[in-house]
Design an enzyme around this catalytic site. Sequence first.
Site, PDB file in Angstrom:
ATOM      1  N   HIS A 268      -8.519   3.403   1.955  1.00  0.00           N
ATOM      2  CA  HIS A 268      -8.621   4.516   2.891  1.00  0.00           C
ATOM      3  C   HIS A 268      -7.270   4.995   3.375  1.00  0.00           C
ATOM      4  O   HIS A 268      -7.206   5.906   4.202  1.00  0.00           O
ATOM      5  CB  HIS A 268      -9.454   4.070   4.095  1.00  0.00           C
ATOM      6  CG  HIS A 268      -9.126   2.683   4.542  1.00  0.00           C
ATOM      7  ND1 HIS A 268      -8.044   2.388   5.320  1.00  0.00           N
ATOM      8  CD2 HIS A 268      -9.729   1.500   4.255  1.00  0.00           C
ATOM      9  CE1 HIS A 268      -7.996   1.085   5.514  1.00  0.00           C
ATOM     10  NE2 HIS A 268      -8.992   0.524   4.884  1.00  0.00           N
ATOM     11  N   CYS A 269      -6.162   4.403   2.899  1.00  0.00           N
ATOM     12  CA  CYS A 269      -4.836   4.764   3.419  1.00  0.00           C
ATOM     13  C   CYS A 269      -3.895   5.289   2.343  1.00  0.00           C
ATOM     14  O   CYS A 269      -3.476   6.438   2.397  1.00  0.00           O
ATOM     15  CB  CYS A 269      -4.198   3.556   4.113  1.00  0.00           C
ATOM     16  SG  CYS A 269      -5.001   3.082   5.652  1.00  0.00           S
ATOM     17  N   ILE A 270      -3.542   4.436   1.377  1.00  0.00           N
ATOM     18  CA  ILE A 270      -2.478   4.801   0.440  1.00  0.00           C
ATOM     19  C   ILE A 270      -2.824   6.049  -0.386  1.00  0.00           C
ATOM     20  O   ILE A 270      -1.953   6.894  -0.603  1.00  0.00           O
ATOM     21  CB  ILE A 270      -2.137   3.603  -0.478  1.00  0.00           C
ATOM     22  CG1 ILE A 270      -1.609   2.438   0.366  1.00  0.00           C
ATOM     23  CG2 ILE A 270      -1.078   3.989  -1.505  1.00  0.00           C
ATOM     24  CD1 ILE A 270      -1.277   1.201  -0.425  1.00  0.00           C
TER      25      ILE A 270
END
Length: 455
Positions: A268-270
């Site tokens: 969900h971030c990178i």
Amino acid sequence: MNGVRDRIIRADATIAVVGLGYVGLPLACHFTEAGFGVVGFDIDLERVEQLRDGTSYVEDVDDDTVQQALDQGFEPTTYANALEEADAFLVAVPTGVEQSEPDMSAVRKATESVATNAPDREVLFACCSTVYPGATDEVIRSTLRENGREPGEDTHVAFTPERINPGGSYDFKDIPIIVGADTDEEREAAKTLFEAIVDDTVPVESTGAAEMAKVLENTYRMVNIALVNEVAQHAEEIGVDAWEAIEAAGTKPFGFQTFYPGPGVGGHCIPVDPQFLSWQGRRSGQQLNLVEQAHAINESMPNHVVDRVETALAGRGVSLESASVSILGITYKPNVGDTRNSPALSICELLDTRGANIDVVDPHVDEVRVNETTYEPADEIERDAIADTDAVLLLVDHDAFDYDVLNAAPVVFDGQDGLPDDLSTITVALGDGTTVEEDHSPRTSPTTSSNTFQS
């Protein structure tokens, strides 16, 4: 007016956590444990009912922790009017990218819910969702004003980005929380609140600086992963072992941080946060070329893996079309059940599209959809099933996998450098500079790495 910071210091404050996902639920439990009254608001009735029954749906929060929070007064609810008695509001709702633009719709709706239900006294609003730099001004403060609240006066505003690492080894309290606010009073209120649950906070002089810090953290990782992914592809072309080169470079005690190649980036971030910067750069006319190119390299890795598998099969006289391929791991990182933006899932979809017959092994996933087909992954690698396949792909290095069984496989493609040295079957690893005709055993999996799949 009784200041919100004073109420926090006395532990008289009620905390409202808006959004009870992988960020919000841990926050709710930690603040409950710290002695605050906590209301958890979520629009998902099924989630709320699970929590009321003492059942967790977040891997890093077990059922006992939820039950303990309930026993200590935690109140999960779908009713927005439950926010009316809160003193501090922590917004932890999903953000993302839709059609190459940031999707802040959940943050906007959450802010509206807070603004229309907050009590008529000084309160604290802290956004824990990841947003693009400037979103606190453009989305949160403007929405508060539109709904009758005055940022900096009756509503202190701060940006306190999450740093949760699902399946990671750090305790929650040991990870410093960045606290960004535009005034000393707002910053001190947020700092005081979060110091109740973590050992250290990192105050910065504006919400914009905190927003940039959060996006920078993940952009840094994404760019460095892209670097080693591109080096791995180049190493394959010139017959050099990229893994050995990376390990050797990592012995330098300064000036180099080790990152490893992989079949892509997930979670969900990178894959998401750097796109906030890319979008903002295009909007401002200052394009971030390095960020955009790095994103493109990582997005190309699933195709590269499938191409290498096709080459490995061709070296054995087998066509990818109608080949049987066993996939080990479908999640975005080891030892979790989360498939969001998983490169392993993208690889399965590409294989399926190109005619391969796949089966999936993943002890952390009950069900996964690949194109038009729903699979129920096996919990363990089965020798007979492996022996009947044309190739095995190790895409996620789960601790639960028994790799000795892979000696029965005709050929194994290792996308994580996770296979043991003594495996007797033919193996090909991403970036190892070998072909399927070479009987190659990859190196032992690294003991310390900046894992490609971390989120």
